[in-house]
Design a protein around this motif. Structure first.
Motif, PDB file in Angstrom:
ATOM      1  N   GLY A  49      34.009  19.748 -10.823  1.00  0.00           N
ATOM      2  CA  GLY A  49      34.049  19.888  -9.173  1.00  0.00           C
ATOM      3  C   GLY A  49      32.688  19.870  -8.558  1.00  0.00           C
ATOM      4  N   CYS A  50      31.779  19.504  -9.167  1.00  0.00           N
ATOM      5  CA  CYS A  50      30.419  19.332  -8.398  1.00  0.00           C
ATOM      6  C   CYS A  50      30.332  18.283  -7.730  1.00  0.00           C
ATOM      7  N   ASP A  79      31.940  22.641  -1.526  1.00  0.00           N
ATOM      8  CA  ASP A  79      31.877  22.296  -3.132  1.00  0.00           C
ATOM      9  C   ASP A  79      30.711  22.687  -3.789  1.00  0.00           C
ATOM     10  N   LEU A  80      31.260  22.797  -5.058  1.00  0.00           N
ATOM     11  CA  LEU A  80      29.684  23.141  -5.909  1.00  0.00           C
ATOM     12  C   LEU A  80      28.970  22.101  -5.844  1.00  0.00           C
ATOM     13  N   ARG A  81      27.609  22.465  -6.105  1.00  0.00           N
ATOM     14  CA  ARG A  81      26.438  21.456  -5.832  1.00  0.00           C
ATOM     15  C   ARG A  81      25.725  21.670  -7.128  1.00  0.00           C
ATOM     16  N   LEU A  82      24.899  20.685  -7.610  1.00  0.00           N
ATOM     17  CA  LEU A  82      24.186  20.443  -8.743  1.00  0.00           C
ATOM     18  C   LEU A  82      22.826  20.192  -8.283  1.00  0.00           C
ATOM     19  N   LEU A  83      21.840  21.178  -8.432  1.00  0.00           N
ATOM     20  CA  LEU A  83      20.524  20.970  -7.863  1.00  0.00           C
ATOM     21  C   LEU A  83      19.579  20.514  -9.266  1.00  0.00           C
ATOM     22  N   GLU A  84      18.815  19.493  -9.221  1.00  0.00           N
ATOM     23  CA  GLU A  84      18.103  19.167 -10.453  1.00  0.00           C
ATOM     24  C   GLU A  84      16.556  19.187 -10.115  1.00  0.00           C
ATOM     25  N   ILE A  85      15.814  19.914 -10.880  1.00  0.00           N
ATOM     26  CA  ILE A  85      14.452  19.983 -10.362  1.00  0.00           C
ATOM     27  C   ILE A  85      13.461  19.548 -11.660  1.00  0.00           C
ATOM     28  N   SER A  86      12.909  18.501 -11.383  1.00  0.00           N
ATOM     29  CA  SER A  86      12.168  17.833 -12.445  1.00  0.00           C
ATOM     30  C   SER A  86      10.555  18.041 -12.490  1.00  0.00           C
ATOM     31  N   LEU A  87      10.125  18.616 -13.303  1.00  0.00           N
ATOM     32  CA  LEU A  87       8.613  19.161 -13.452  1.00  0.00           C
ATOM     33  C   LEU A  87       7.795  18.181 -14.501  1.00  0.00           C
ATOM     34  N   PRO A  88       7.591  16.909 -14.070  1.00  0.00           N
ATOM     35  CA  PRO A  88       7.067  16.048 -15.418  1.00  0.00           C
ATOM     36  C   PRO A  88       5.805  16.706 -16.113  1.00  0.00           C
ATOM     37  N   THR A  89       4.926  17.387 -15.242  1.00  0.00           N
ATOM     38  CA  THR A  89       3.700  17.702 -15.580  1.00  0.00           C
ATOM     39  C   THR A  89       3.906  19.066 -16.546  1.00  0.00           C
ATOM     40  N   GLY A  90       4.761  19.750 -16.179  1.00  0.00           N
ATOM     41  CA  GLY A  90       5.043  20.963 -16.919  1.00  0.00           C
ATOM     42  C   GLY A  90       4.174  22.124 -16.214  1.00  0.00           C
ATOM     43  N   HIS A 116      24.546  24.995  -9.122  1.00  0.00           N
ATOM     44  CA  HIS A 116      24.001  25.016 -10.638  1.00  0.00           C
ATOM     45  C   HIS A 116      22.719  24.374 -10.534  1.00  0.00           C
ATOM     46  N   ILE A 117      21.755  25.096 -11.311  1.00  0.00           N
ATOM     47  CA  ILE A 117      20.434  24.651 -11.278  1.00  0.00           C
ATOM     48  C   ILE A 117      20.051  23.937 -12.575  1.00  0.00           C
ATOM     49  N   VAL A 118      19.394  22.820 -12.714  1.00  0.00           N
ATOM     50  CA  VAL A 118      18.777  22.217 -13.826  1.00  0.00           C
ATOM     51  C   VAL A 118      17.491  22.103 -13.469  1.00  0.00           C
ATOM     52  N   VAL A 119      16.618  22.491 -14.621  1.00  0.00           N
ATOM     53  CA  VAL A 119      15.349  22.447 -14.409  1.00  0.00           C
ATOM     54  C   VAL A 119      14.827  21.360 -15.771  1.00  0.00           C
TER      55      VAL A 119
END
Length: 351
Positions: A49-50, A79-90, A116-119
């Motif tokens: 349901g995101c 609604d539910l949401r998906l938050l994606e955080i990309s950190l290519p350098t770390g 929902h958080i995705v790193v």
């Protein structure tokens, strides 16, 4: 869902999951496996349901207030949401690190019920793993470690992927395919899929594999260094030929090989003088597997071979600069091959 998981287990659990972890970290440098894990997570989020997805690519200089704000925004329709955080350098920097700690705390305390958080992280070095922000995420999030599939693990990985499509190979064929796709997991995946299109379920013969699979192996300087120190002459030659075919700069290859030889020459001299080499190993930052390789090479290669190898490095450098060296071949690549063989076969029993 388990607190820590490898990609395969993570993907399998997502297929029937009835909820997602408040925060998930996908960490590793193997692009194919990280992508598969991310795709599976997004598919599960959609199924659950995101309806909205936000993706932010950040670094130490990014506007991290936007990340925190994205966790607080509410969906227009609830609604539910998906938050994606990309950190290519770390490397998130001070502000980024504090923001990630804050997000980890909010997620762990259940204060982000609608998101929902995705790193997404690359492989982290030891110092970064011990940072406050990484430790906070490790404690609060479902952490998916994406492993590097090295040469030793690649045949089993290929066999497992073949099994998913109802195929298998004898060991000889697996080894042949491994040699052709080594260091390029995405290409390996594509070649395995090609086998499913070309041949029916069952055993794929060596001849069939040879007819279908391209030579897409990719090597790096560390592969060459390790093969040389291990005394694996055939492997070292294959890697060197691969680097040359891929257009790797000769000076860079010589630097990688030469620097290792110079370090080992110093270690060997210390051993001959009756000194402990432990402090020297630390000084030159030789730890873990690299330290074991160095000790193995020192035990195998006669002490007198190292000074001659150092001179050989210097002579190849002259050849690269266009300066002829008496007794040496004119092509510096050929001389580099001779240098690597000097170390790789040293100490081997004569036939």
């Amino acid at each position: 869902m388990s607190r820590d998981a490898d990609p395969d287990r993570f993907i399998a659990q997502l297929a029937s999951a009835q909820s997602l972890a408040p925060c998930t970290v996908i960490c590793g440098d193997e692009i194919l496996l990280a992508t598969e894990a991310g795709d599976a997570l997004r598919a599960a989020a959609t199924r659950l349901g995101c309806a909205e997805r936000t993706r932010l690519v950040m670094d130490a200089r990014g506007d991290w207030s936007a990340v925190l704000a994205a966790t607080q925004n509410t969906s227009l329709f609830g609604d539910l949401r998906l938050l994606e955080i990309s950190l290519p350098t770390g490397k998130p920097g001070k502000t980024g690190g504090e923001t990630l700690q804050r997000i980890a705390t909010l997620a762990a305390e259940g204060r982000l019920p609608d998101v929902h958080i995705v790193v997404h992280l690359p492989g982290l070095d030891r110092a970064t793993q011990q940072s406050k922000w990484a430790q906070a995420l490790r404690k609060a999030a479902l952490w998916v470690d994406v492993p590097a599939i090295g040469r030793e693990a690649l045949p089993a990985w290929i066999s497992s992927r073949l099994g998913r499509q109802g195929q298998d190979m004898a060991r000889e064929a697996l080894d042949w395919v491994t040699d052709k796709v080594e260091g390029n997991l995405l290409a390996a995946h594509q070649e395995i899929q090609k086998l499913a299109l070309l041949y029916p379920p069952g055993r794929v013969s060596l001849e069939q594999a040879q007819a279908a699979v391209l030579n897409v192996a990719r090597y790096n300087l560390f592969d060459l260094r390790d093969a040389m120190l291990q005394g694996r002459a055939d492997r070292a030659l294959s890697v060197l030929e691969g680097l040359r075919a891929e257009g790797e700069a000769l000076l860079l290859v010589l630097w990688a090989v030469g620097e290792e030889i110079r370090i080992l020459a110093r270690l060997s001299e210390a051993q001959r003088a009756g000194q402990s080499i432990d402090a020297l190993l630390r000084k030159h930052r030789l730890f873990g597997p690299r330290e074991r390789l160095a000790r193995q090479a020192l035990a195998r290669v006669p002490p007198g071979a190292w000074p001659a190898a150092v001179r050989h490095v210097q002579e190849i450098d002259c050849l690269i600069k266009g300066i002829p060296v008496p007794g040496r071949l004119s092509d510096p690549w050929d001389e580099l091959t001779r240098l690597i063989m000097r170390i790789a076969v040293a100490g081997a029993p004569r036939p």
